[in-house]
Design a protein around this motif. Sequence first.
Motif, PDB file in Angstrom:
ATOM      1  N   LEU A   1      14.894  51.202 -25.060  1.00  7.50           N
ATOM      2  CA  LEU A   1      14.324  49.985 -24.471  1.00  7.50           C
ATOM      3  C   LEU A   1      12.863  49.899 -24.904  1.00  7.50           C
ATOM      4  O   LEU A   1      12.065  50.782 -24.589  1.00  7.50           O
ATOM      5  N   MET A   2      12.527  48.834 -25.625  1.00  9.38           N
ATOM      6  CA  MET A   2      11.166  48.676 -26.158  1.00  9.38           C
ATOM      7  C   MET A   2      10.464  47.517 -25.470  1.00  9.38           C
ATOM      8  O   MET A   2      11.017  46.422 -25.349  1.00  9.38           O
TER       9      MET A   2
ATOM     10  N   GLY B   1       9.806  52.798 -24.280  1.00  9.90           N
ATOM     11  CA  GLY B   1       8.486  52.912 -24.880  1.00  9.90           C
ATOM     12  C   GLY B   1       8.016  51.624 -25.506  1.00  9.90           C
ATOM     13  O   GLY B   1       8.648  50.573 -25.382  1.00  9.90           O
ATOM     14  N   THR B   2       6.888  51.729 -26.178  1.00  7.06           N
ATOM     15  CA  THR B   2       6.316  50.600 -26.911  1.00  7.06           C
ATOM     16  C   THR B   2       6.729  50.751 -28.378  1.00  7.06           C
ATOM     17  O   THR B   2       7.783  51.294 -28.679  1.00  7.06           O
ATOM     18  N   HIS B   3       5.859  50.280 -29.290  1.00 12.38           N
ATOM     19  CA  HIS B   3       6.148  50.410 -30.721  1.00 12.38           C
ATOM     20  C   HIS B   3       6.285  51.866 -31.149  1.00 12.38           C
ATOM     21  O   HIS B   3       6.779  52.152 -32.241  1.00 12.38           O
ATOM     22  N   ALA B   4       5.871  52.820 -30.292  1.00 15.13           N
ATOM     23  CA  ALA B   4       6.012  54.245 -30.611  1.00 15.13           C
ATOM     24  C   ALA B   4       7.476  54.620 -30.829  1.00 15.13           C
ATOM     25  O   ALA B   4       7.777  55.622 -31.488  1.00 15.13           O
ATOM     26  N   LEU B   5       8.411  53.828 -30.311  1.00 15.52           N
ATOM     27  CA  LEU B   5       9.835  54.153 -30.417  1.00 15.52           C
ATOM     28  C   LEU B   5      10.364  54.102 -31.847  1.00 15.52           C
ATOM     29  O   LEU B   5      11.360  54.736 -32.168  1.00 15.52           O
ATOM     30  N   PHE B   6       9.738  53.295 -32.715  1.00 19.51           N
ATOM     31  CA  PHE B   6      10.294  53.182 -34.062  1.00 19.51           C
ATOM     32  C   PHE B   6       9.464  53.922 -35.107  1.00 19.51           C
ATOM     33  O   PHE B   6       9.593  53.682 -36.304  1.00 19.51           O
ATOM     34  N   GLN B   7       8.599  54.866 -34.678  1.00 21.40           N
ATOM     35  CA  GLN B   7       7.874  55.692 -35.635  1.00 21.40           C
ATOM     36  C   GLN B   7       8.834  56.661 -36.316  1.00 21.40           C
ATOM     37  O   GLN B   7       9.905  56.984 -35.795  1.00 21.40           O
TER      38      GLN B   7
END
Length: 699
Positions: A329-330, A384-390
């Motif tokens: 969930l972003m 999380g935020t955009h940190a999820l797709f690192q």
Amino acid sequence: MWVRGNKQDQRVGLIASAVIKPGNQSVRGKYSRLGIDNASDLILHFPIRYEDETHLCTIKDVSEGEVVQVEGVIVSSEIVSQPRRQWVCQVKDSSGMLFIRFLNFYSSQIKAYAIGTRVRLLGKIRTGFRGIEMIHPKCRIVQKGDPLANTLTPVCSVITGVSRKTLSKLIRQALSCPTHENHLSETLPDEILKHYRLTGFKESVLLLHHPPPDASVHLLQTRRHPAWYRIKFDELLAQQLSMRLHYHQRRRGHAPLLLKQNRLTRALLDLLGYELTCAQKRTVSEISRDLATPHPMQRLLQGDVGSGKIAVAALAALQAIENEYQVALMAPTEVLAEQHFQKLSGWFVPLGVTVVWLASSQKKKQRHAALTAIATGEAMLAIGTHALFQETVVFNRLGLVIMDEQHRFGVHQRLALRGKGAKADFLPHQLMMSATPIPRTLSMSYYADLDLSVIDELPPGRRPVITKLIAENRRDEIIMRIRAACREGRQAYWVCPLIEESETLQLKTVLETFERLNLIFPELKTGLIHGRLTMQEKSEVMARFKQGEIQLLIATSVIEVGVDIPNASLMVIEHAERMGLSQLHQLRGRIGRGVDAGICILLYQKPLSEMARLRLKIIFEHSDGFEIARQDLCLRGPGELLGARQSGLPMLRFVDLEQEKALLNTVKNAAEEILRHFPQFASQHIRRWLGEKHFYLRV
């Protein structure tokens, strides 16, 4: 070379290079901002208006307010200083005389337009102190008997740094280039042209760029001419074809089969302690049905502020988890992501589901633990935020991606998260949520490749927030309201638009407001939250506010979405005239979630611009998010409403969807007909209108 494309574009590129030198990135960028990157774009850069230079009027026959062309000889020329410095000439033809005035001029112009020079003038007639006149007319030197234009003169839109004269030259060259037939070729089958009574594409383009003298200027400029109908039809058709193609391709793809098991989902419904609304039940059923198919779901869940979208998303997540698949969930902000983490942890942990969250501000040890839990499959829900797709985030078995406020994410961010679950044989399901309701016409157009679920009712007991408009000079009344509410045990927000000084806007800042309100309310416990605090600091402030330790929270719009404090029933929004409708509606939705009725005070500063006045009127008169979104569409256009400036979503240039609802329905039928019977025409048509932009429609 500023013009890119295939060899067919090279001649146009060579002409352009005379104006735009190779390597001049800034100038190429300006043309690109006009939507011009190749010869085809030049051809599709249509005029915004037309000037009629096909015939002359005699001076005695002109009327006040008319835009006319006259020809005569300059008989006097002088520079006057009253009421301001200006250059005034008198022009005479066989029937009479008129004056022309120039407020900005050069000595070279005065020399060129000397007494005795024959000139052709195009401008608007008005009555001045000396008699009839034109101010800053279009003016050129001619010889007696010079031929008139044989078509209406097109006027194209430009930006600073792009000459209208140069742009018109490039368009003419593109149209006359030997290879222009490739850019003007027909992309629709004869059957479609006949069925929908469309004029030819080449015929329409040439007419719009160079209309004959007998063409109706009114129909051209209001875009009601048959040639304009063809252009709008084609543009909308390309969008619909692209989206429907992606829809059909997705339906042919593979996704995990997430069958409804009713174990965890039923347990959550028991835990919630309240019954879902009919709209929530309907959307849960729609999503559940999609998850139970072997094709990737791509569904948009719309709902007004406070309609219960997160409960619907939680049930979708549990259906995936019941099938031993992970869920991501972003959310666009850390404040919102943590709010989701706190709420969903409270729901999921008692059910035995491990929940972790990721944010860029996390400490290394916390982040490592979360990454390990995601990679091993221990964590079934990652928030999380955009940190999820690192790159460092590796999911063990991702089956469902949920994006809250999806329009706030860029296209590449959305693709990156989706790619986290992409295996050789399947893609994860995707659920997007938006609390910015999208008008039906826009949904049919820009979300034609999505399935749509709408929560169109609020939970029982939710009352509309009372909205009040109060001018800056009545600030003392607001202070009294805040003090009274807090003394009664309620809590309040005070929202400011900026966190530091702005010399241009002269807005009150949140830091100044915090200091000032502490002096005004020494008896109240105040708190401060804004985007430059660390995540830990934000979390501590919000926790204290939720627990009632803070009575008055001074904040920026960082609290715009997701914040749920039932005891907060009063909100003051400072400089409300500077905020957009969607933002005002979202902020207003933070209050009135408890037993007390919510009151939102929009504090504004005079004088109001016309746009600001309209925005405040709409938000004052309406509480329905769908109606507010519809009115917002009329004010701002679809680009801002949909977040397309950030997302990369190709916007319609020529079609006004609010005015063209009938056309949209017609084009949707035509798109399905082409895909069913003439699929070979679809890719060529899409390429002309969207180029590589159709890639963005996949998300």
